[in-house]
Design a protein around this motif. Structure first.
Motif, mmCIF file in Angstrom:
data_model
loop_
_atom_site.group_PDB
_atom_site.id
_atom_site.type_symbol
_atom_site.label_atom_id
_atom_site.label_comp_id
_atom_site.label_asym_id
_atom_site.label_seq_id
_atom_site.Cartn_x
_atom_site.Cartn_y
_atom_site.Cartn_z
ATOM 1 N N ILE A 122 34.981 28.461 39.754
ATOM 2 C CA ILE A 122 34.442 27.279 40.433
ATOM 3 C C ILE A 122 34.088 27.606 41.877
ATOM 4 C CG2 ILE A 122 34.923 24.896 41.164
ATOM 5 C CD1 ILE A 122 34.625 25.267 38.128
ATOM 6 N N ASP A 123 34.980 28.327 42.566
ATOM 7 C CA ASP A 123 34.768 28.625 43.989
ATOM 8 C C ASP A 123 35.712 29.753 44.378
ATOM 9 O OD1 ASP A 123 34.419 28.594 46.772
ATOM 10 O OD2 ASP A 123 34.216 26.421 46.833
ATOM 11 N N ARG A 124 35.160 30.901 44.762
ATOM 12 C CA ARG A 124 36.023 32.026 45.121
ATOM 13 C C ARG A 124 36.312 32.097 46.616
ATOM 14 N NH1 ARG A 124 33.832 37.996 44.644
ATOM 15 N NH2 ARG A 124 35.353 38.239 46.305
ATOM 16 N N ILE A 125 35.611 31.295 47.429
ATOM 17 C CA ILE A 125 35.898 31.295 48.868
ATOM 18 C C ILE A 125 37.327 30.809 49.096
ATOM 19 C CG2 ILE A 125 35.342 30.181 51.075
ATOM 20 C CD1 ILE A 125 33.291 32.211 50.368
ATOM 21 N N GLY A 126 38.067 31.531 49.909
ATOM 22 C CA GLY A 126 39.445 31.159 50.216
ATOM 23 C C GLY A 126 40.484 31.762 49.296
ATOM 24 N N ALA A 127 40.059 32.560 48.306
ATOM 25 C CA ALA A 127 41.042 33.158 47.398
ATOM 26 C C ALA A 127 41.959 34.137 48.136
ATOM 27 C CB ALA A 127 40.339 33.851 46.247
ATOM 28 N N GLY A 128 41.386 34.913 49.063
ATOM 29 C CA GLY A 128 42.216 35.822 49.852
ATOM 30 C C GLY A 128 43.195 35.078 50.741
ATOM 31 N N ASP A 129 42.762 33.933 51.261
ATOM 32 C CA ASP A 129 43.654 33.111 52.091
ATOM 33 C C ASP A 129 44.757 32.483 51.236
ATOM 34 O OD1 ASP A 129 41.858 33.663 54.206
ATOM 35 O OD2 ASP A 129 40.606 31.975 53.587
ATOM 36 N N PHE A 184 45.978 33.906 48.605
ATOM 37 C CA PHE A 184 46.900 35.028 48.393
ATOM 38 C C PHE A 184 47.783 35.222 49.622
ATOM 39 C CE2 PHE A 184 48.138 39.429 48.788
ATOM 40 C CZ PHE A 184 48.660 39.713 47.540
ATOM 41 N N MET A 185 47.191 35.182 50.815
ATOM 42 C CA MET A 185 47.960 35.399 52.044
ATOM 43 C C MET A 185 49.030 34.333 52.207
ATOM 44 S SD MET A 185 47.852 37.623 54.636
ATOM 45 C CE MET A 185 49.630 37.761 54.848
ATOM 46 N N ALA A 187 49.186 34.694 41.632
ATOM 47 C CA ALA A 187 48.983 33.482 40.841
ATOM 48 C C ALA A 187 48.326 32.386 41.685
ATOM 49 C CB ALA A 187 50.316 32.990 40.276
ATOM 50 N N ALA A 188 48.720 32.276 42.957
ATOM 51 C CA ALA A 188 48.094 31.310 43.855
ATOM 52 C C ALA A 188 46.617 31.621 44.041
ATOM 53 C CB ALA A 188 48.818 31.297 45.206
ATOM 54 N N ALA A 189 46.287 32.900 44.233
ATOM 55 C CA ALA A 189 44.885 33.300 44.383
ATOM 56 C C ALA A 189 44.095 33.009 43.116
ATOM 57 C CB ALA A 189 44.808 34.784 44.730
ATOM 58 N N CYS A 190 44.709 33.253 41.976
ATOM 59 C CA CYS A 190 44.060 32.971 40.697
ATOM 60 C C CYS A 190 43.696 31.491 40.594
ATOM 61 C CB CYS A 190 44.992 33.376 39.560
ATOM 62 S SG CYS A 190 44.341 33.029 37.922
ATOM 63 N N LEU A 191 44.629 30.604 40.907
ATOM 64 C CA LEU A 191 44.374 29.164 40.805
ATOM 65 C C LEU A 191 43.304 28.704 41.783
ATOM 66 C CD1 LEU A 191 47.993 27.767 40.327
ATOM 67 C CD2 LEU A 191 46.139 27.775 38.649
ATOM 68 N N LYS A 192 43.225 29.334 42.955
ATOM 69 C CA LYS A 192 42.216 28.915 43.934
ATOM 70 C C LYS A 192 40.807 29.014 43.367
ATOM 71 C CE LYS A 192 39.766 27.883 47.429
ATOM 72 N NZ LYS A 192 38.588 27.775 46.547
#
Length: 334
Positions: free
Chosen positions: A267-274, A276-277, A300-305
């Motif tokens: 849906i939206d990959r922007i912010g996935a690294g954040d 994860f952080m 898992a948090a990055a995956c859900l983002k």
């Protein structure tokens, strides 16, 4: 409970709907976010007390951006100045067409910040952790010097310090390369998020492309003795619509590897690294030296983002832990 402070610019994000290209757009979906704001909001969603330090203009956009960050439970510390909020336009990619970012952030309120304008000792007096990213010092020499000012105080006061290297080559425009500025800031860090390809470009460390990840990260720790942990994410067989995601954690002796997730229909990959952080900070604060569990929480948090529109990860601790323990797959929660 540990309190985290993050510092950076909050931006207005404008995205064409329905995967349209910027050249086709006649309307935009509006969001607020950007690296350090995203980390702050996600941590607050996880129940961690957070302060976010930034600057915005005295107008409706400034007020709206701060209302948004406050709505997540973040405590904003705001300098109100200047005339404009920075903007970025994000064109969603699809399949083999990559996403695209166009920045419009020159002369923003945040860019006008200078050394001596923020009382860091007051801000850090009840904090345990300070997080920043390489985006802020990429914007100007003044902001790089302000970062250093914050890091000197945070280090003196004994805070744990983390950074996402967040190398954005299009932002380094003021006559300095990242590897001329970042090493002087990274030396204060206890935790880094970055990848092998940033070794020379950002940290100024020479390496051989045949070196193992362990050898590369060992060279980081040798160069920056304060570093205790390094994390990195991997995208496997990736295109704009589908990614395989995993992550690694290096503690100076052992390289831990996370579970791999296959993320389809992004849906939206922007912010996935954040995401994860925020997940790794939460994990280290919550699970302490159980690094494997902290790493699994973060990935898992990055995956859900990837399933959430906008910059900010809206997943809860319960949802992240459910995915960690195998309760994913799109089941309906009843």
């Amino acid at each position: 409970m540990s309190k985290v402070v993050t510092f950076g610019e909050i931006l207005l994000r404008l995205s064409p709907p329905s995967h349209l290209r910027l050249t086709q757009a006649t309307s935009f979906d509006l969001y607020y976010g950007c690296a350090e704001a995203n980390v702050a909001a996600s941590l607050a969603k996880f129940g961690i007390p957070v302060k976010f330090i930034t600057a915005v203009p005295p107008n409706e956009l400034g007020e709206s951006s701060i209302s948004m960050i406050r709505s997540f439970g973040v405590e904003p510390v705001v300098i109100t100045q200047g005339k404009r909020l920075g903007i970025y336009y994000f064109e969603q990619g699809a399949s083999e067409r990559p996403g695209k970012v166009v920045y419009d952030r020159e002369d923003s309120s945040f860019s006008l910040l200078r050394k001596g304008m923020i009382d860091w000792e007051s801000i850090f007096k009840d904090a345990d952790w300070f997080h920043w990213s390489g985006i802020t010092p990429s914007l100007s020499l003044d902001l790089a010097e302000l970062c250093e000012e914050a890091l000197l105080v945070a280090d003196k006061m004994g805070l744990t310090i983390s950074a996402d290297l967040n190398y954005r080559p299009t932002l380094w425009k003021y006559g300095k390369n990242a590897n001329q500025v970042m090493p002087n800031l990274v030396k204060y860090c206890d935790l880094l998020l970055g990848g092998a390809d940033e070794t020379e470009k950002v940290l100024g460390i020479e390496y051989n492309e045949n070196d193992t990840q362990e050898a590369i990260f060992a060279s980081w720790m040798k160069t920056f003795p304060k570093l205790k942990n390094i994390v990195t994410t991997q995208r496997i067989q990736a295109n704009a619509s589908s990614n395989g995601i995993s992550a690694s954690f290096w503690d100076g002796k052992n390289m831990l590897q996370s579970r791999k997730y296959n993320v389809s229909h992004i849906i939206d990959r922007i912010g996935a690294g954040d995401a994860f952080m925020a997940g790794i900070i939460y994990g280290l604060l919550t699970y302490e030296e159980d690094y494997q569990t902290a790493l699994e929480f973060a990935v898992a948090a990055a995956c859900l983002k990837h399933s959430i529109s906008g910059d900010i990860n809206l997943a809860t601790v319960k949802e992240v832990e459910a995915l960690m323990h195998g309760f994913g797959g799109g089941r309906v929660s009843r």
